[in-house]
Design a protein around this motif. Sequence first.
Motif, PDB file in Angstrom:
ATOM      1  N   ARG A   6       0.818  -1.192   0.000  1.00 28.11           N
ATOM      2  CA  ARG A   6       0.000   0.000   0.000  1.00 28.11           C
ATOM      3  C   ARG A   6       0.871   1.270   0.000  1.00 28.11           C
ATOM      4  N   ASP A   7       1.909   1.238   0.825  1.00 30.74           N
ATOM      5  CA  ASP A   7       2.802   2.391   0.893  1.00 30.74           C
ATOM      6  C   ASP A   7       3.453   2.648  -0.456  1.00 30.74           C
ATOM      7  N   VAL A   8       3.891   1.583  -1.091  1.00 29.97           N
ATOM      8  CA  VAL A   8       4.532   1.723  -2.396  1.00 29.97           C
ATOM      9  C   VAL A   8       3.546   2.296  -3.400  1.00 29.97           C
ATOM     10  N   ALA A   9       2.328   1.773  -3.387  1.00 30.79           N
ATOM     11  CA  ALA A   9       1.301   2.232  -4.325  1.00 30.79           C
ATOM     12  C   ALA A   9       1.051   3.727  -4.159  1.00 30.79           C
ATOM     13  N   GLU A  10       0.977   4.135  -2.916  1.00 31.14           N
ATOM     14  CA  GLU A  10       0.726   5.534  -2.628  1.00 31.14           C
ATOM     15  C   GLU A  10       1.849   6.402  -3.195  1.00 31.14           C
ATOM     16  N   ARG A  11       3.045   6.001  -2.908  1.00 33.41           N
ATOM     17  CA  ARG A  11       4.209   6.761  -3.370  1.00 33.41           C
ATOM     18  C   ARG A  11       4.283   6.825  -4.897  1.00 33.41           C
ATOM     19  N   ALA A  12       4.009   5.699  -5.551  1.00 31.42           N
ATOM     20  CA  ALA A  12       4.116   5.665  -7.016  1.00 31.42           C
ATOM     21  C   ALA A  12       2.855   6.191  -7.675  1.00 31.42           C
ATOM     22  N   GLN A  13       1.881   6.554  -6.872  1.00 31.50           N
ATOM     23  CA  GLN A  13       0.613   7.084  -7.407  1.00 31.50           C
ATOM     24  C   GLN A  13      -0.074   6.085  -8.329  1.00 31.50           C
ATOM     25  N   VAL A  14      -0.038   4.826  -7.933  1.00 35.25           N
ATOM     26  CA  VAL A  14      -0.756   3.810  -8.712  1.00 35.25           C
ATOM     27  C   VAL A  14      -1.550   2.943  -7.741  1.00 35.25           C
ATOM     28  N   SER A  15      -2.311   2.037  -8.297  1.00 36.99           N
ATOM     29  CA  SER A  15      -3.119   1.196  -7.429  1.00 36.99           C
ATOM     30  C   SER A  15      -2.275   0.084  -6.809  1.00 36.99           C
ATOM     31  N   VAL A  16      -2.751  -0.401  -5.696  1.00 39.58           N
ATOM     32  CA  VAL A  16      -2.101  -1.521  -5.029  1.00 39.58           C
ATOM     33  C   VAL A  16      -1.993  -2.701  -5.983  1.00 39.58           C
ATOM     34  N   ARG A  17      -3.049  -2.878  -6.738  1.00 40.59           N
ATOM     35  CA  ARG A  17      -3.101  -3.999  -7.665  1.00 40.59           C
ATOM     36  C   ARG A  17      -1.948  -3.957  -8.663  1.00 40.59           C
ATOM     37  N   THR A  18      -1.655  -2.777  -9.153  1.00 43.37           N
ATOM     38  CA  THR A  18      -0.592  -2.646 -10.144  1.00 43.37           C
ATOM     39  C   THR A  18       0.764  -2.975  -9.529  1.00 43.37           C
ATOM     40  N   ARG A  39      10.953   1.940  -9.237  1.00 45.33           N
ATOM     41  CA  ARG A  39      11.667   3.043  -8.596  1.00 45.33           C
ATOM     42  C   ARG A  39      11.152   3.268  -7.174  1.00 45.33           C
ATOM     43  N   ALA A  40       9.834   3.279  -7.050  1.00 44.14           N
ATOM     44  CA  ALA A  40       9.248   3.469  -5.718  1.00 44.14           C
ATOM     45  C   ALA A  40       9.672   2.345  -4.775  1.00 44.14           C
ATOM     46  N   ILE A  41       9.705   1.138  -5.321  1.00 43.82           N
ATOM     47  CA  ILE A  41      10.108  -0.012  -4.510  1.00 43.82           C
ATOM     48  C   ILE A  41      11.528   0.179  -4.010  1.00 43.82           C
ATOM     49  N   ARG A  42      12.404   0.594  -4.920  1.00 47.15           N
ATOM     50  CA  ARG A  42      13.799   0.832  -4.521  1.00 47.15           C
ATOM     51  C   ARG A  42      13.888   1.970  -3.519  1.00 47.15           C
ATOM     52  N   ASP A  43      13.211   3.059  -3.827  1.00 43.56           N
ATOM     53  CA  ASP A  43      13.284   4.230  -2.951  1.00 43.56           C
ATOM     54  C   ASP A  43      12.883   3.891  -1.520  1.00 43.56           C
ATOM     55  N   MET A  44      11.842   3.116  -1.402  1.00 45.74           N
ATOM     56  CA  MET A  44      11.315   2.844  -0.068  1.00 45.74           C
ATOM     57  C   MET A  44      11.896   1.566   0.529  1.00 45.74           C
ATOM     58  N   ASP A  45      12.752   0.902  -0.228  1.00 46.17           N
ATOM     59  CA  ASP A  45      13.307  -0.368   0.210  1.00 46.17           C
ATOM     60  C   ASP A  45      12.189  -1.336   0.617  1.00 46.17           C
ATOM     61  N   TYR A  46      11.231  -1.441  -0.286  1.00 44.72           N
ATOM     62  CA  TYR A  46      10.113  -2.365  -0.021  1.00 44.72           C
ATOM     63  C   TYR A  46      10.564  -3.806  -0.164  1.00 44.72           C
ATOM     64  N   ARG A  47      10.146  -4.649   0.782  1.00 43.63           N
ATOM     65  CA  ARG A  47      10.374  -6.079   0.629  1.00 43.63           C
ATOM     66  C   ARG A  47       9.097  -6.804   1.026  1.00 43.63           C
ATOM     67  N   PRO A  48       8.627  -7.641   0.109  1.00 45.03           N
ATOM     68  CA  PRO A  48       7.344  -8.314   0.341  1.00 45.03           C
ATOM     69  C   PRO A  48       7.351  -9.041   1.681  1.00 45.03           C
ATOM     70  N   ASN A  49       6.282  -8.957   2.382  1.00 45.00           N
ATOM     71  CA  ASN A  49       6.161  -9.669   3.651  1.00 45.00           C
ATOM     72  C   ASN A  49       5.929 -11.157   3.386  1.00 45.00           C
ATOM     73  N   GLN A  50       6.963 -11.904   3.711  1.00 48.43           N
ATOM     74  CA  GLN A  50       6.949 -13.325   3.414  1.00 48.43           C
ATOM     75  C   GLN A  50       5.827 -14.047   4.160  1.00 48.43           C
ATOM     76  N   VAL A  51       5.518 -13.559   5.319  1.00 49.15           N
ATOM     77  CA  VAL A  51       4.496 -14.226   6.125  1.00 49.15           C
ATOM     78  C   VAL A  51       3.108 -14.031   5.513  1.00 49.15           C
ATOM     79  N   ALA A  52       2.825 -12.794   5.121  1.00 50.50           N
ATOM     80  CA  ALA A  52       1.528 -12.518   4.499  1.00 50.50           C
ATOM     81  C   ALA A  52       1.383 -13.309   3.206  1.00 50.50           C
TER      82      ALA A  52
END
Lengths: 337, 337
Positions: A6-18, A39-52
């Motif tokens: 969700r955070d990444v989506a917000e930052r990249a101004q796209v939907s969560v789905r995308t 780019r947003a993923i890199r910027d925010m150092d997003y890493r998928p939550n393995q548990v979810a």
Amino acid sequence: MAVTLRDVAERAQVSVRTVSNVVSGYEHVSPQMRERVNRAIRDMDYRPNQVARTLRTGRTGMLALVVPEIDVPYFSELAREVIEAASEVGYRVMIDQTGHDHDRERELLLGNDRSMLFDGMLFSPLVTKSELLDMHGATPERPLVLLGEHEFDGRYDHVAIDNVQAARDAVGHLVALGRTRIAAIGTQPLEEYATPLQRTAGYERALADAGLDRDPRHSTPAAHYSREDGYAAMRRLLESTPRPDAVFCYSDLLAVGAVRAVFDAGLRVPQDVAVVGVDDIAEGRYSRPSLTTVSLDAPLIAREAVRLLTRRIEHPEAAAEEVVAPHRLIVRESTGG
Amino acid sequence: MAVTLRDVAERAQVSVRTVSNVVSGYEHVSPQMRERVNRAIRDMDYRPNQVARTLRTGRTGMLALVVPEIDVPYFSELAREVIEAASEVGYRVMIDQTGHDHDRERELLLGNDRSMLFDGMLFSPLVTKSELLDMHGATPERPLVLLGEHEFDGRYDHVAIDNVQAARDAVGHLVALGRTRIAAIGTQPLEEYATPLQRTAGYERALADAGLDRDPRHSTPAAHYSREDGYAAMRRLLESTPRPDAVFCYSDLLAVGAVRAVFDAGLRVPQDVAVVGVDDIAEGRYSRPSLTTVSLDAPLIAREAVRLLTRRIEHPEAAAEEVVAPHRLIVRESTGG
DNA sequence: CTACGTTTTGCACACGATGCAAACACGAAG
DNA sequence: CTTCGTGTTTGCATCGTGTGCAAAACGTAG
């Protein structure tokens, strides 16, 4: 708090789905969109939550390896190969020890369950009672691959060793050297474990083939396949008359202890007593004398085990497969090589 | 599909919440309600889904242990103790190997993240560059305990060994035996790893204390602390003149290889060359000659490491703690014991 | 301008369990 | 008989992702 989709989506101004589509490699995504999201993923150092992810998909990407003791060289060498083989197909490995405890073994087998943090289990059992396995063993919900035995008539995925033949090869080698009083170390005192039973069968068969008598006092029990037990067993053997002129040890670790006992008694290996083991652990290649042994090809066993288990995870209903790993005698100094 | 809380609740005719309360041992539950729920749980063979639990609570109950190679006896003996110690406080252990690869090491350190399937990491590093740790290391989100070094000035939880003193003790023992040409095996050829640097420092210090000259050709590199490297290093040493009359090996595995090389050259241990190692692995207790060594108390290291890590997980903001594990010299046959 | 195919989005829901707070029951005190 | 309090039980929202579906937005060719 960790960064989420969700955070990444917000930052990249796209939907969560995308974002999800980009992360999971969905094909119908335009290059510029992909770039923006990445780019947003890199910027925010997003890493998928393995548990979810696991909760959603039902896959943890983790295998369990259950052995009696991880610091027994055969098992640690096997573990190394298992971890490597698993890593190559995207799995990680957690390790548990039964410590020769039947209850613990049963408990861990019971814990082989998709509700746990691993997708399946590689199990190197002491007790191979079929009832236990039938009760708590492999079902589509409990992927399980057995290691090291050879008596499951196709009901379980299984990487086996031809223990009878391995023992025959080892003892046959001693016979070929002209030894006539060939002892064995590693029978089990009380319980009836499959591996020692099979190795004992091969030992007796080889003696019979050679027309040699079997002296019951030369079949020596050893509870834990440790150096200590090998040492103690050899001491007992050396007190018997006639003294054996060769010993087949059911593991290299027993052999290491046995060799030491021979020298401590003022005798020599191989001149007075030839010694052969099983497993081909690294220790035996540098010991003095180096150890003649039956090599079990741990890398192959590990690869096949991981292959069977991942296959079972992906195809729960597939027919059980049994692989017999090859073995070969390696002659070294402890039998005069 | 597996049985869920909801299924149990339906069967017992109570709310999901109540079943959860019973399962997690909430105290304010009436005996009859508890009995009713427990009966349903037994009837349906319900087992809590560990993954869902983890998603909600943020705890996996799993620790990661990262070592160079699990089949190196020191690490497998350590792993055994770690698994046992973790098990006692309700944790399981997954194991990863860096295989002496810096990139892999960095990658695993990066993967130390609460989004993964473990709560924290025990890390036995090759490279101990502080920058790396500062970038990707311990934060409240990434519980980390370092093993085996001794130069982190209180910024990280850390179970250390006094490598300098350990080396001094070992070399001091050789000096006390009257040896004068004391070599070392285990310096690092290119990279500057902390452990070998510290052991080299201790070695040189002990020589200086004894007023012995240090022959630079007697400091021998070994890349991997393996039997092979120990063997090769000893062969090189035996070609030098004057030949060393004692060798301090930075690990028992190196010592095992070195001993073998001495005998293959037609010389004897300890008469011609005394050998001392570090680690006190089981192999050295049964080898011929048995190995004089500096014992590192793996059980204590493991227990302390697990204690520090679980503490860090529960108290992410606590001050870093450093434990120095004791060591002691054990004299055996390889130095004439 | 229309029609059609490709991208992108929104939404709802599932995965299974638990934290929180409210609702409920029931006996004791007023 | 009401009120209070203690103890028990429940509903709801949430953890972070993945997926199915339908619709909207977009671009391109006819």
